[in-house]
Scaffold this motif. Structure first.
Motif, short mmCIF file in Angstrom:
data_model
loop_
_atom_site.label_atom_id
_atom_site.label_comp_id
_atom_site.label_asym_id
_atom_site.label_seq_id
_atom_site.Cartn_x
_atom_site.Cartn_y
_atom_site.Cartn_z
N LYS B 26 0.85 -1.20 0.00
CA LYS B 26 0.00 0.00 0.00
C LYS B 26 0.88 1.26 0.00
CE LYS B 26 -3.86 2.09 -0.04
NZ LYS B 26 -4.70 1.96 -1.24
N THR B 27 1.93 1.22 0.79
CA THR B 27 2.85 2.35 0.85
C THR B 27 3.42 2.65 -0.53
OG1 THR B 27 3.46 1.66 3.06
CG2 THR B 27 4.90 3.26 1.99
N LEU B 28 3.84 1.57 -1.21
CA LEU B 28 4.45 1.76 -2.53
C LEU B 28 3.42 2.29 -3.52
CD1 LEU B 28 6.80 -1.34 -2.87
CD2 LEU B 28 7.42 1.06 -2.46
N GLU B 29 2.15 1.87 -3.34
CA GLU B 29 1.12 2.35 -4.26
C GLU B 29 0.92 3.86 -4.10
OE1 GLU B 29 -2.93 1.44 -3.46
OE2 GLU B 29 -3.43 1.17 -5.57
N PRO B 33 8.05 4.98 -6.33
CA PRO B 33 9.37 4.41 -5.98
C PRO B 33 9.92 5.05 -4.72
CG PRO B 33 9.29 4.99 -8.30
CD PRO B 33 8.02 5.51 -7.69
N VAL B 34 10.34 4.18 -3.78
CA VAL B 34 10.86 4.70 -2.51
C VAL B 34 11.83 3.67 -1.93
CG1 VAL B 34 8.99 3.72 -1.13
CG2 VAL B 34 10.16 5.76 -0.32
N ILE B 71 7.02 -6.63 -6.51
CA ILE B 71 7.72 -5.34 -6.57
C ILE B 71 9.02 -5.53 -7.34
CG2 ILE B 71 6.78 -4.49 -4.38
CD1 ILE B 71 9.38 -5.26 -3.03
N SER B 72 9.57 -4.42 -7.81
CA SER B 72 10.88 -4.50 -8.44
C SER B 72 11.77 -3.46 -7.78
CB SER B 72 10.76 -4.23 -9.94
OG SER B 72 10.31 -2.90 -10.13
N SER B 73 13.08 -3.57 -7.99
CA SER B 73 13.95 -2.60 -7.32
C SER B 73 15.10 -2.22 -8.24
CB SER B 73 14.49 -3.22 -6.01
OG SER B 73 15.41 -4.23 -6.32
N LYS B 74 15.58 -1.01 -8.04
CA LYS B 74 16.81 -0.63 -8.73
C LYS B 74 17.54 0.44 -7.91
CE LYS B 74 14.68 2.72 -11.93
NZ LYS B 74 13.25 2.39 -12.14
N TRP B 75 18.84 0.59 -8.20
CA TRP B 75 19.63 1.56 -7.46
C TRP B 75 19.24 2.97 -7.89
CZ3 TRP B 75 21.92 -0.01 -3.32
CH2 TRP B 75 22.43 -1.31 -3.23
N GLY B 76 19.26 3.88 -6.89
CA GLY B 76 19.02 5.29 -7.19
C GLY B 76 19.71 6.16 -6.14
N ALA B 77 19.54 7.46 -6.20
CA ALA B 77 20.18 8.34 -5.23
C ALA B 77 19.16 8.77 -4.17
CB ALA B 77 20.75 9.56 -5.93
N SER B 78 19.58 8.71 -2.89
CA SER B 78 18.67 9.10 -1.81
C SER B 78 18.79 10.59 -1.54
CB SER B 78 19.00 8.30 -0.55
OG SER B 78 20.25 8.74 -0.05
N TYR B 87 12.36 0.83 -4.33
CA TYR B 87 11.38 -0.24 -4.62
C TYR B 87 10.15 0.36 -5.29
CZ TYR B 87 14.31 -3.11 -1.69
OH TYR B 87 15.38 -3.80 -1.18
N GLN B 88 9.54 -0.44 -6.17
CA GLN B 88 8.44 0.05 -6.96
C GLN B 88 7.44 -1.08 -7.16
OE1 GLN B 88 9.78 1.46 -10.73
NE2 GLN B 88 7.89 2.55 -11.18
N LEU B 89 6.16 -0.72 -7.16
CA LEU B 89 5.11 -1.72 -7.35
C LEU B 89 5.10 -2.17 -8.82
CD1 LEU B 89 3.15 -2.74 -5.21
CD2 LEU B 89 1.43 -1.21 -6.16
N THR B 90 4.98 -3.48 -9.06
CA THR B 90 4.83 -3.94 -10.44
C THR B 90 3.34 -4.12 -10.74
OG1 THR B 90 4.87 -6.26 -9.81
CG2 THR B 90 6.99 -5.24 -10.31
N ARG B 91 3.06 -4.43 -12.00
CA ARG B 91 1.66 -4.64 -12.37
C ARG B 91 1.06 -5.80 -11.55
NH1 ARG B 91 -0.86 -4.02 -17.72
NH2 ARG B 91 1.21 -3.63 -18.58
N ALA B 92 1.88 -6.87 -11.40
CA ALA B 92 1.41 -8.03 -10.61
C ALA B 92 1.18 -7.61 -9.17
CB ALA B 92 2.44 -9.16 -10.68
#
Lengths: 888, 123
Positions: B26-29, B33-34, B71-78, B87-92
């Motif tokens: 729910k948070t990710l929705e 991306p967080v 969910i899926s994840s990738k590196w980013g800058a904080s 982390y990001q919600l996927t369609r599934a």
């Protein structure tokens, strides 16, 4: 192996490392962010970081959980076990090699035999929906008509009246034809007459052309033929325009209407027909001959064998009385049986295969017992190691898993080598196997056999791990770690398990040895039966004169005289003769009586006697003694008195009261218009024509000059290797008639060996397995005894210090060995008495309980156990009490 | 002072299994991306400190959801310009969230009906 392992490790490590690095970085970042937030809230730096860490919770336990999610914990432990197992195996290469080799032999033998069993007994026949194909047949037990067959009027009745078959086809026996006229040399090929629907009942589509039609499948119909793929390729080079051309068989023209697919296989009595002709069985009337047919039928869906049997029995009750008088009074007592076609084709090999399957099963069990035993011995030596591991927190389950992993690794390695052994073993088996079945069924190591090998390896691994795991569960691991090197607790249960394993090895080896001994003894008896003539250095071959060019007696006799004249003078030939059949084949039969006695009843089987025409030198060539009277000579020609030589069995049957047969007259074709009197001039010894296991039959010989034939067998007694004369013989035949093929060329020795080929195969295979079992059991006893000796070094030292002599020590050790052997032998004899009953049908002149075989086997096993005790006993006798006690 | 956080943990309710995953989804929705810390803070804020979760327990759940493909994840800058995993919600994941939400609401409705039951209702 090492390379694979390191690759796998590297792959796994890098995957884990990347994930761990990612997690560490995430955790660091997370705590950093929380610390900054705490700082912004005015908390001093040191406290801010501490609170952040507190809030995050226990890092290590979280990491554990994280890894568990990643499913690497189980795999990790497994890999660790495997790595450790590898190290353990490498540390004792002797043990490892013995174990892997043992298992490889066991698994390999099982895989090879299984692939044969699978192909022969388990796989379906290569026909469409083969489960519905059945083989109905009749037996006439009260007549001298041996075997199972269907008289063709009965087949007609079944075909026209049954309600249970969707198709019913018939085959005549396989005949040999001389194939000529295609430009190449003349050749003998096998052909079979089949009903028009034969191929459609089997569900076979022809590759080219069509099968027979009903016009062709009747007497006097068009002469047509269907070719096998093989003969189409070899004789016609796969010519696509083959249909409509003719094939010359025995100088008769047949028009080719179809070609079978390459995949089609059919075999009966070990013969594979290369050409098929329409059955064209004669119409049923009082004067027609009766054909004996094989019948193949396809059950309608839902019809059971019992229903089919009931239906055919009903038809039989009307049809059997209509058979010609030939079947006479016997029609009331007729046995009808319907079996699946598969059972019919494989029936004869079922027992030998089950025996072999059981034998290799025993081998694998012995191998497993050996591995378990070795593991047990090592397990006790390793008691300290296990104690230490459990002290460091390993659960019993974990230790058991370690043991299982080790034996599994062993058995998988053994299985890998075993498959190679299996491939090798199968090619060995194939060269020994009776050829008939291999024509229809393809035997090779396929996916099913490989799956079997894998299953066998896994099972072997589990079975061999059972005993060591069991001993682990009872052992007190704390004691183990406290104990010094000398007093390793060889727990009572351990000793019992070890003895039990060795005892069962001995028992299994004894059962195998008894089976092998019985088969061997039976085989020796079978092959040492004298055939009644001297088969060494005799070359044999056959010729069949085409009837259209050799139709008169004079033509046939002239050929024989010319041939004999040429081959008798070949260099290296001691004696040459011709005969209408070879002495290992059954000859044609003739109804005969003795002049001056009543004509025997038409259906009296004892009046039918085998009859052969032979040339003068026949008895000299085969060294068959003439017991009284004279042999044939030049004086017995076509225009002199008809004479005959009879054998001793003939005299016993026809002159039972000791009358002198010489000078009496036999009436050939007695009671018919062709009745001919023949004077008996001599009596010869009997030869065993029906095979070494059968009694010699009465026999009459006539001179070839007085009774010529188109069927000619050549017999050449040579001074040395008979096969050297083959090309000279061939040339002489072609010099007389260049259209005549020479066939069935062989030495007499080989022909006789062929008769016992099946027994030779069973005996050598079971013998091989028994030798293997003996070896494995020896290793097993040796392992147990030498372990016991090493455990009792201290005790022996004490005894010697107290005055025991070397002889006493020897007695202690040998007593242990003999106890194991004796118990195993007693149990094994019990098992053998039960199991060798399976062998009864394979044995000749010997009962499955033959006492001398059992005694010899028992003596062999006792000797083996004494030998296995020898090395450990010597070690025990050399124990120096000073050294043994110093460990205290 | 030193033992206080642990006491606090015991007093607050344990997070029911699966609930944490639902909260993460729910948070990710809502947030898009967080990174992990962001998710932890958000859950703390929404639950009003009633629910104390060791922030670390989030990460195994995140890994599981990622393995399940929610969910899926990738590196980013904080925010502080450090590398962080986003982390990001996927369609599934979105579908899963909808299904879970529906189920949760149903359970809630059934339970609340039970809690509203009075003795006389059963007569």
């Amino acid at each position: 192996m090492k390379f694979l392992k390191s690759c796998f490790n590297r792959l796994r490590n890098s995957a884990i490392r990347r994930r761990e690095e990612r997690l560490n970085e995430e955790i660091a970042g997370h705590i950093e962010l929380q610390t900054e937030e705490n700082l912004r809230a005015g908390i001093p730096p040191a406290e801010a970081r501490r609170q952040a860490l507190l809030k995050f919770g226990a890092v290590e336990s979280m990491k554990e959980e994280y890894r568990a999610v990643h499913h690497f914990v189980f795999l990790d432990a497994l890999l660790q076990d495997i790595r450790f197992a590898f190290r353990m195996l490498r540390k004792s290469p002797g043990f490892t090699a013995v174990a892997i080799l043992t298992l490889a032999l066991g698994i390999g033998a099982n895989t090879a035999i299984f692939s044969v069993t699978d192909a022969v007994l388990l796989k379906p026949l290569p026909y469409k929906n083969p489960a519905r194909l059945v083989w109905p047949t009749l037996q006439f037990p009260k007549t001298d008509l041996h075997g199972s067959f269907v008289p063709h009027p009965i087949y007609f009745a079944w075909r026209d009246q049954n309600h249970v078959f969707s198709g019913i086809a018939a085959t005549h026996f396989v005949q040999e034809f001389t194939l000529t006229g295609t430009g190449a040399f003349p050749e003998r090929i096998a052909g079979m007459r089949v009903s028009a629907n034969f191929f459609s009942v089997l569900g076979i589509e022809l590759a080219r052309g069509r099968s027979f039609n009903s016009q062709e499948d009747r007497p006097g119909g068009p002469q047509v033929a269907v070719l096998s793929y093989g003969i189409w390729q070899s004789r016609y080079a796969g010519n696509p325009e083959i249909l409509g051309r003719t094939i010359m068989l025995d100088d008769k023209e047949y028009s080719i209407v179809g070609v079978l697919p390459a995949s089609f296989k059919f075999s009966t009595l070990g013969m594979q027909p290369q050409v098929y002709l329409p059955l064209a069985a004669p119409a049923v009337n009082a004067s027609s001959p009766i054909w004996f047919l094989g019948v193949i039928a396809r059950l309608k869906p839902g019809v059971t064998l019992a229903q089919a049997e009931a239906d055919l029995s009903l038809i039989d009750s009307h049809a059997l009385p209509l058979l010609p008088k030939f079947f006479g009074d016997y029609t009331q007592k007729v046995d009808l049986s319907i079996v699946s076609l598969h059972d019919h084709l494989t029936g004869s090999v079922r027992t030998p295969l089950s025996v072999l399957m059981a034998a290799v099963g025993f081998i694998l069990l012995i191998a497993c017992a050996n591995i378990a035993n070795l593991q047990l011995s090592r397990g006790t030596v390793r008691a300290r190691e296990f104690g230490l591991r459990s002290a460091l927190g390993a659960t019993r389950f974990r230790l058991a898993r370690q043991l299982l992993t080790e034996t599994m690794l062993l058995s998988v390695l053994g299985g890998l080598v075993g498959v190679i052994v299996g491939f090798w073993g199968l090619s060995l088996l194939r060269s020994f196997m009776p050829s008939g079945l291999l024509n229809v069924l393809s035997v090779h190591i396929d996916a099913v056999a490989l799956a079997f090998a894998i299953a066998a390896s896994v099972m072997a691994g589990v079975i061999s791990a059972l005993a060591p795991m069991l001993s682990l569960s009872g052992a007190n691991l704390n004691d183990a770690i406290q104990a010094g090197r000398i007093q390793i607790p060889g727990s009572r249960k351990n000793a019992f398990l070890r003895n039990l394993l060795a005892v069962s090895e001995v028992a299994a080896a004894l059962i195998l040895l008894v089976a092998a001994g019985l088969l061997l003894k039976s085989f020796v008896r079978l092959t040492s039966v004298s055939p009644g003539f001297d088969p060494h250095n005799v070359l044999t071959a056959r010729i069949s004169l085409p009837y259209n060019r050799y139709s008169t007696d004079a033509q046939q006799a002239a050929f024989s005289v010319q041939l004999l004249g040429r081959i008798s003078v070949l260099p290296g030939v001691l004696a040459a003769s011709l005969s209408t059949s070879l002495p290992n084949m059954l000859s044609s039969e003739m109804r005969m009586g003795i002049e001056g006695r009543p004509v025997p009843a038409y259906n009296d089987p004892t009046a039918t006697v085998p009859l052969d025409s032979v040339s003068d030198a026949y008895f000299r060539t085969l060294k068959i003694p003439i017991l009284s009277g004279r042999g044939f000579d030049d004086g017995d020609g076509p225009n002199t008195e008809k004479v005959a030589i009879v054998n001793r069995e003939f005299v016993q049957r026809f002159f039972p009261r000791g009358e002198n047969p010489i000078g009496r007259h036999i009436l050939m074709a007695v009671g018919t218009s062709d009745q001919t009197p023949v004077s008996i001039v001599g009596v010869c010894a009997a030869i065993r024509r029906a095979g070494p296991g059968e009694k010699p039959l009465p026999q009459v010989f006539q001179p070839l000059a007085q009774s010529p034939s188109t069927e000619i067998s050549i017999l050449l007694r040579t001074a040395s290797n008979p096969t050297a004369l083959l090309s000279a013989l061939r040339l002489q035949v072609l010099a007389i008639d260049k259209e005549l093929p020479l066939f069935d060329v062989s030495t007499m020795d080989d022909l006789l060996a062929g008769e016992t080929r099946g027994q030779r195969f069973e005996t050598s295979a079971v013998g091989l397995f028994a030798a293997l079992a003996l070896l494995l059991a020896g290793v097993g006893i040796y392992g147990v005894i030498s372990y016991l000796v090493s455990q009792r070094t201290h005790e022996i030292g004490v005894r010697m210090a107290l005055g025991a002599q070397r002889g006493d020590v020897l007695r202690i050790v040998v007593r242990d060995g003999l106890f194991i052997a004796g118990t195993g032998i007693i149990i094994g004899i019990g098992g053998a008495l039960v199991l060798t009953r399976l062998l009864r049908s394979l044995l000749f002149q010997i009962t499955p309980t033959d006492p001398s075989t059992y005694s010899v086997v028992a003596i062999i096993l006792v000797t083996l156990s004494l030998a296995a005790c020898w090395i450990p006993a010597r070690r025990a006798m050399r124990v120096d009490p000073l050294i043994a006690l110093r460990y205290e | 002072m030193k033992e206080k956080p642990e006491e606090k943990t015991e007093m607050k309710s344990d997070v029911q299994q699966g609930t944490l995953a639902l909260m993460i989804l729910k948070t990710l929705e809502v947030l898009g991306p967080v990174h992990g810390y962001g998710i932890a803070r958000r859950i703390e804020q929404i639950s009003g400190e009633l629910l104390a979760v060791n922030q670390g327990t989030l990460y195994p759940v995140l890994l599981r959801l990622e393995q399940e493909g929610a969910i899926s994840s990738k590196w980013g800058a904080s925010e502080n310009n450090r590398r962080a995993r986003f982390y990001q919600l996927t369609r599934a994941g979105r579908k899963l969230l909808q299904a879970e939400t529906r189920e949760w609401k149903q359970t809630e409705a059934i339970l609340s009906r039970f809690f509203e039951l009075k003795p006389e209702d059963l007569r």
